[in-house]
Design a protein around this motif. Structure first.
Motif, PDB file in Angstrom:
ATOM      1  N   PRO A   1       0.837  -1.212   0.000  1.00  0.00           N
ATOM      2  CA  PRO A   1       0.000   0.000   0.000  1.00  0.00           C
ATOM      3  C   PRO A   1       0.867   1.255   0.000  1.00  0.00           C
ATOM      4  O   PRO A   1       1.588   1.515   0.955  1.00  0.00           O
ATOM      5  CB  PRO A   1      -0.807  -0.127   1.292  1.00  0.00           C
ATOM      6  CG  PRO A   1       0.011  -1.023   2.166  1.00  0.00           C
ATOM      7  CD  PRO A   1       0.725  -1.965   1.254  1.00  0.00           C
ATOM      8  N   ARG A   2       0.791   2.033  -1.056  1.00  0.00           N
ATOM      9  CA  ARG A   2       1.708   3.165  -1.229  1.00  0.00           C
ATOM     10  C   ARG A   2       1.520   4.245  -0.170  1.00  0.00           C
ATOM     11  O   ARG A   2       2.459   4.985   0.135  1.00  0.00           O
ATOM     12  CB  ARG A   2       1.552   3.749  -2.636  1.00  0.00           C
ATOM     13  CG  ARG A   2       2.140   2.832  -3.728  1.00  0.00           C
ATOM     14  CD  ARG A   2       3.562   2.428  -3.368  1.00  0.00           C
ATOM     15  NE  ARG A   2       4.270   1.710  -4.404  1.00  0.00           N
ATOM     16  CZ  ARG A   2       4.509   0.410  -4.390  1.00  0.00           C
ATOM     17  NH1 ARG A   2       4.035  -0.335  -3.407  1.00  0.00           N
ATOM     18  NH2 ARG A   2       5.216  -0.152  -5.347  1.00  0.00           N
ATOM     19  N   ARG A   3       0.345   4.368   0.386  1.00  0.00           N
ATOM     20  CA  ARG A   3       0.140   5.390   1.404  1.00  0.00           C
ATOM     21  C   ARG A   3       0.823   5.044   2.722  1.00  0.00           C
ATOM     22  O   ARG A   3       1.077   5.915   3.544  1.00  0.00           O
ATOM     23  CB  ARG A   3      -1.354   5.630   1.621  1.00  0.00           C
ATOM     24  CG  ARG A   3      -1.661   6.849   2.452  1.00  0.00           C
ATOM     25  CD  ARG A   3      -3.091   7.312   2.274  1.00  0.00           C
ATOM     26  NE  ARG A   3      -4.048   6.236   2.456  1.00  0.00           N
ATOM     27  CZ  ARG A   3      -4.458   5.797   3.643  1.00  0.00           C
ATOM     28  NH1 ARG A   3      -3.950   6.304   4.741  1.00  0.00           N
ATOM     29  NH2 ARG A   3      -5.358   4.839   3.719  1.00  0.00           N
ATOM     30  N   ASP A   4       1.148   3.784   2.936  1.00  0.00           N
ATOM     31  CA  ASP A   4       1.715   3.343   4.210  1.00  0.00           C
ATOM     32  C   ASP A   4       3.211   3.066   4.176  1.00  0.00           C
ATOM     33  O   ASP A   4       3.855   3.008   5.226  1.00  0.00           O
ATOM     34  CB  ASP A   4       1.022   2.051   4.680  1.00  0.00           C
ATOM     35  CG  ASP A   4      -0.382   2.299   5.204  1.00  0.00           C
ATOM     36  OD1 ASP A   4      -0.723   3.471   5.434  1.00  0.00           O
ATOM     37  OD2 ASP A   4      -1.123   1.322   5.370  1.00  0.00           O
ATOM     38  N   VAL A   5       3.774   2.860   2.989  1.00  0.00           N
ATOM     39  CA  VAL A   5       5.098   2.249   2.934  1.00  0.00           C
ATOM     40  C   VAL A   5       6.198   3.098   3.566  1.00  0.00           C
ATOM     41  O   VAL A   5       7.087   2.575   4.241  1.00  0.00           O
ATOM     42  CB  VAL A   5       5.481   1.874   1.482  1.00  0.00           C
ATOM     43  CG1 VAL A   5       4.645   0.713   0.999  1.00  0.00           C
ATOM     44  CG2 VAL A   5       5.347   3.071   0.537  1.00  0.00           C
ATOM     45  N   VAL A   6       6.175   4.405   3.348  1.00  0.00           N
ATOM     46  CA  VAL A   6       7.256   5.243   3.870  1.00  0.00           C
ATOM     47  C   VAL A   6       7.263   5.229   5.395  1.00  0.00           C
ATOM     48  O   VAL A   6       8.302   5.033   6.035  1.00  0.00           O
ATOM     49  CB  VAL A   6       7.136   6.680   3.329  1.00  0.00           C
ATOM     50  CG1 VAL A   6       8.144   7.595   4.028  1.00  0.00           C
ATOM     51  CG2 VAL A   6       7.360   6.704   1.827  1.00  0.00           C
ATOM     52  N   THR A   7       6.090   5.418   5.991  1.00  0.00           N
ATOM     53  CA  THR A   7       6.045   5.449   7.451  1.00  0.00           C
ATOM     54  C   THR A   7       6.157   4.055   8.051  1.00  0.00           C
ATOM     55  O   THR A   7       6.598   3.906   9.196  1.00  0.00           O
ATOM     56  CB  THR A   7       4.758   6.125   7.929  1.00  0.00           C
ATOM     57  OG1 THR A   7       3.635   5.555   7.241  1.00  0.00           O
ATOM     58  CG2 THR A   7       4.810   7.614   7.638  1.00  0.00           C
ATOM     59  N   TRP A   8       5.749   3.039   7.295  1.00  0.00           N
ATOM     60  CA  TRP A   8       5.965   1.669   7.772  1.00  0.00           C
ATOM     61  C   TRP A   8       7.458   1.397   7.905  1.00  0.00           C
ATOM     62  O   TRP A   8       7.933   0.965   8.959  1.00  0.00           O
ATOM     63  CB  TRP A   8       5.302   0.683   6.806  1.00  0.00           C
ATOM     64  CG  TRP A   8       5.618  -0.750   7.081  1.00  0.00           C
ATOM     65  CD1 TRP A   8       5.577  -1.398   8.274  1.00  0.00           C
ATOM     66  CD2 TRP A   8       6.057  -1.716   6.116  1.00  0.00           C
ATOM     67  NE1 TRP A   8       5.942  -2.719   8.118  1.00  0.00           N
ATOM     68  CE2 TRP A   8       6.236  -2.932   6.809  1.00  0.00           C
ATOM     69  CE3 TRP A   8       6.288  -1.673   4.750  1.00  0.00           C
ATOM     70  CZ2 TRP A   8       6.661  -4.100   6.162  1.00  0.00           C
ATOM     71  CZ3 TRP A   8       6.700  -2.830   4.112  1.00  0.00           C
ATOM     72  CH2 TRP A   8       6.883  -4.020   4.817  1.00  0.00           C
ATOM     73  N   ALA A   9       8.216   1.670   6.860  1.00  0.00           N
ATOM     74  CA  ALA A   9       9.666   1.488   6.937  1.00  0.00           C
ATOM     75  C   ALA A   9      10.265   2.417   7.984  1.00  0.00           C
ATOM     76  O   ALA A   9      11.168   2.036   8.746  1.00  0.00           O
ATOM     77  CB  ALA A   9      10.294   1.753   5.571  1.00  0.00           C
ATOM     78  N   GLY A  10       9.737   3.657   8.067  1.00  0.00           N
ATOM     79  CA  GLY A  10      10.261   4.627   9.027  1.00  0.00           C
ATOM     80  C   GLY A  10       9.956   4.302  10.469  1.00  0.00           C
ATOM     81  O   GLY A  10      10.547   4.871  11.380  1.00  0.00           O
ATOM     82  N   GLY A  11       9.028   3.362  10.706  1.00  0.00           N
ATOM     83  CA  GLY A  11       8.730   2.934  12.066  1.00  0.00           C
ATOM     84  C   GLY A  11       9.706   1.918  12.609  1.00  0.00           C
ATOM     85  O   GLY A  11       9.556   1.458  13.745  1.00  0.00           O
ATOM     86  N   THR A  12      10.714   1.568  11.829  1.00  0.00           N
ATOM     87  CA  THR A  12      11.696   0.573  12.268  1.00  0.00           C
ATOM     88  C   THR A  12      12.505   1.082  13.448  1.00  0.00           C
ATOM     89  O   THR A  12      13.104   2.153  13.400  1.00  0.00           O
ATOM     90  CB  THR A  12      12.656   0.228  11.111  1.00  0.00           C
ATOM     91  OG1 THR A  12      11.896  -0.209   9.987  1.00  0.00           O
ATOM     92  CG2 THR A  12      13.642  -0.856  11.527  1.00  0.00           C
TER      93      THR A  12
END
Length: 639
Positions: free
Chosen positions: A205-216
């Motif tokens: 899901p393109r709306r989630d990917v940046v913050t998903w990775a950034g939540g690492t």
């Protein structure tokens, strides 16, 4: 068990303790918003790559790259102790495994690539990174990491540590996380010592990917390997992290002390000014809520976020308050409601009939509870998005109907969803007694219609099987709430009971699905996305701590997919309201109660500038008044 001394522990706190215990420290999706401003981000004319200090899907970021947060006091003094309580016991500092019972604030020492602010519901800001880069397609994101981030052992965090920290949950993490997110990552590339790229699959899901990775979170790979630590085993100390607090001392099952790290790398960052102000954070464990409250009254710990209306209304007349040592106040809460309620285990055949669920719901007389038990302090939840414009209200709008109609046409939803008003919990006309006879008659008709008929003994059976219902609970505070419901159900002909177990049994049985009805908090965030699949998705239903009702509905899965790809805030709101409407119509949730303020009591050496709308966060931005604290301690106010 990991081979590490207890001094190797820590955790970063940017939200209040309750929120920290309800969310995963990594893999959680941070709320997102648009870019700071055109002057703060730029696009390569050929590649269409955006570079910025933060990320957002909608609106604008509130803060620039070197801004102090509005709700903190940048001149707040450092020092003093913050102490709070926890109930039950613990035997592990690892929240990423189903084994053991995790300790309170177990993730207090972990920091992530991106962070958020408690007055910006959509913004995500570089924290362990200086900038991030991504194309318009969001097929990948690059984080340009800071080169001054240190682990507690003094070693420098690198891109390889971030790669390891991202991949180990996909290998050893909880099934519900792996099942939802493993399909979204194509690869992780270390481009340089402090530069890392995440490549996403076409399905992500393109709306989630940046913050998903950034939540690492950032964990030390060398420490994991040297100590042979696994993410799917219990841990007697937190993992090697980078945050401001480390584990200082622990008495397993009784007490935890975290201490500020004087060598913390991030102390001088603008975003950290006025935060992480306490020298030590102490957690005292108690067997039950009554013992915890008595300990607060005698000063054994000094901060309490009160969740008992009985104690709030009647219990705060003890000597420490009368002498002015304890402050009791209601503080504003601008967050979405918690969605707290009882949920049915839908794997139980008896609860697969909606009429049974609706009949049991009718036996919960909130109006009587609120007046008699709660002193009128609460209101009843109606939605998983209360206190926001994401809540479904009344009949569906034309825009919602457009979302729901295809699901009706395919037979995935009943056509009534297109015309019926959004389900709200039944309101009793009787507040002077726990049993509403009108609701009793309505519930009786529903069970009759479902084939659960009353026998000569007054009990309901179907095909010779007795209709029995057990409420699983761990807190004695719920006895006075559940017991009247049990009596109402018995009047209905249901063999009902309350089963109270210790914390370990409660957690294990909730995980395993060996219960009838249990408590759950299902409230959501301002920008729902792929995390919805962990709460309501079919794929996670059989092994999810967030979907205890075991909900499996293709229509819900489809709506989640549509929410994930929403391109505008309007689309997001419309689709979320449609999902809220469908979830509430399924009646797997018996809403309990909520309040629009934080009810807190604390010994009066704590100070704060203001309460941000998205969290109380005393560990984040409150501070200790040393002079007042010393005077109160000398007077015997607290221990």
């Amino acid at each position: 068990m990991q081979k590490t001394p207890r001094s190797c522990a820590t955790t970063k706190v940017h939200r209040d303790p309750a929120h920290l215990l309800q969310t995963w420290a990594l893999g959680s999706v941070i709320g997102v918003a648009a870019l700071w401003a055109a002057s703060e981000a730029f696009a390569d004319a050929h590649e269409g790559v955006t570079v910025s200090h933060g990320y957002a899907n909608f609106g604008e970021l509130k803060y620039g790259p070197d801004t102090v947060l509005d709700y903190v006091n940048p001149d707040a003094p450092k020092g003093g102790e913050f102490s709070q309580s926890a109930q039950g016991t613990f035997d592990s500092f690892n929240i990423y495994t189903r084994k053991g019972v995790p300790a309170a604030l177990a993730t207090i020492g972990y920091e992530s690539i991106l962070t958020s602010a408690l007055d910006d519901p959509y913004g995500a800001y570089c924290y362990l990174c200086e900038t991030l880069e991504y194309p318009e397609s969001r097929d990948w994101v690059i984080f340009n990491l800071r080169d001054d981030v240190k682990f507690w052992d003094g070693t420098t965090m690198t891109a390889q540590d971030i790669k390891f920290s991202f991949e180990i949950p996909l290998e050893q993490g909880i099934t519900e996380y792996r099942s939802v997110y493993s399909q979204f990552i194509e690869s992780v590339e270390v481009l340089d010592t402090h530069r890392i790229r995440f490549n996403f699959t076409p399905e992500a899901p393109r709306r989630d990917v940046v913050t998903w990775a950034g939540g690492t979170s950032a964990w030390s790979q060398a420490w994991f390997e040297e100590n042979e630590v696994r993410l799917d085993e219990t841990a007697d100390a937190p993992f090697m992290g980078t945050g401001p607090y480390r584990l200082d001392d622990v008495d397993i099952g009784r007490q935890i002390i975290y201490r500020y790290d004087p060598n913390w790398w991030g102390a001088d960052l603008p975003i950290n000014q006025g935060r992480n102000n306490f020298e030590t954070i102490r957690v005292e464990y108690f067997a039950d809520s009554s013992a915890a409250f008595e300990a607060f009254k005698s000063g054994i710990y000094t901060f309490r976020n009160e969740n008992s209306s009985l104690q709030w209304a009647t219990g705060y007349d003890f000597p420490a308050r009368e002498q002015g040592w304890v402050t009791v106040e209601e503080l504003p809460d601008g967050n979405i409601g918690t969605g707290q309620g009882f949920v049915f285990n839908l794997n139980q055949e008896k609860f697969q009939d909606q009429r049974v669920r609706e009949a049991i719901t009718l036996m919960v007389n909130f109006e009587w509870m609120n007046e008699t038990l709660f002193y009128g302090l609460y209101e009843r939840p109606e939605s998983f998005w209360d206190n926001s414009d994401l809540k479904a209200v009344g009949a569906p709008s034309p825009e919602e109907i457009a979302v729901l109609q295809p699901l009706v046409d395919e037979g995935l939803l009943d056509a009534a969803i297109l015309t019926d008003e959004a389900v709200i919990p039944p309101a009793s006309s009787t507040s002077d007694r726990p049993l509403d006879r009108g609701q009793l008659r309505a519930a009786s008709a529903l069970l009759d219609d479902a084939g659960w008929l009353t026998g000569d003994d007054g009990m309901r059976r179907k095909d010779g099987e007795l209709l029995d219902v057990t409420f699983l609970e761990r807190s004695p505070q719920f006895d006075r709430v559940i017991n009247p419901i049990v009596e109402n159900l018995k009047r209905l002909g249901v063999e009902a009971k309350l089963e109270r177990v210790d914390t370990s049994q409660f957690i294990e049985r909730r995980r395993a699905g060996t219960f009838d009805i249990v408590n759950a908090s299902l409230g959501q965030g301002y920008e729902p996305g792929q995390q919805l699949a962990q709460f309501f998705g079919s794929a996670a239903a059989e092994d999810s701590s967030r979907n205890p009702m075991r909900l499996k509905m293709p229509a819900v899965d489809r709506l989640i997919d549509e929410i994930v790809v929403a391109a505008t805030l309007d689309d997001l709101a419309i689709r979320t309201r449609a999902l809220d409407r469908v979830l509430r119509a399924e009646r797997f949730w018996i809403p309990q109660w909520q309040k629009g303020v934080h009810t807190v009591a604390y010994y009066d050496m704590y100070r704060f500038k203001e309460i941000p709308p998205l969290g109380l966060a005393p560990l984040d931005n409150w501070w200790y008044d040393e002079a007042v604290g010393a005077e109160m301690r000398a007077a015997g106010a607290f221990q």
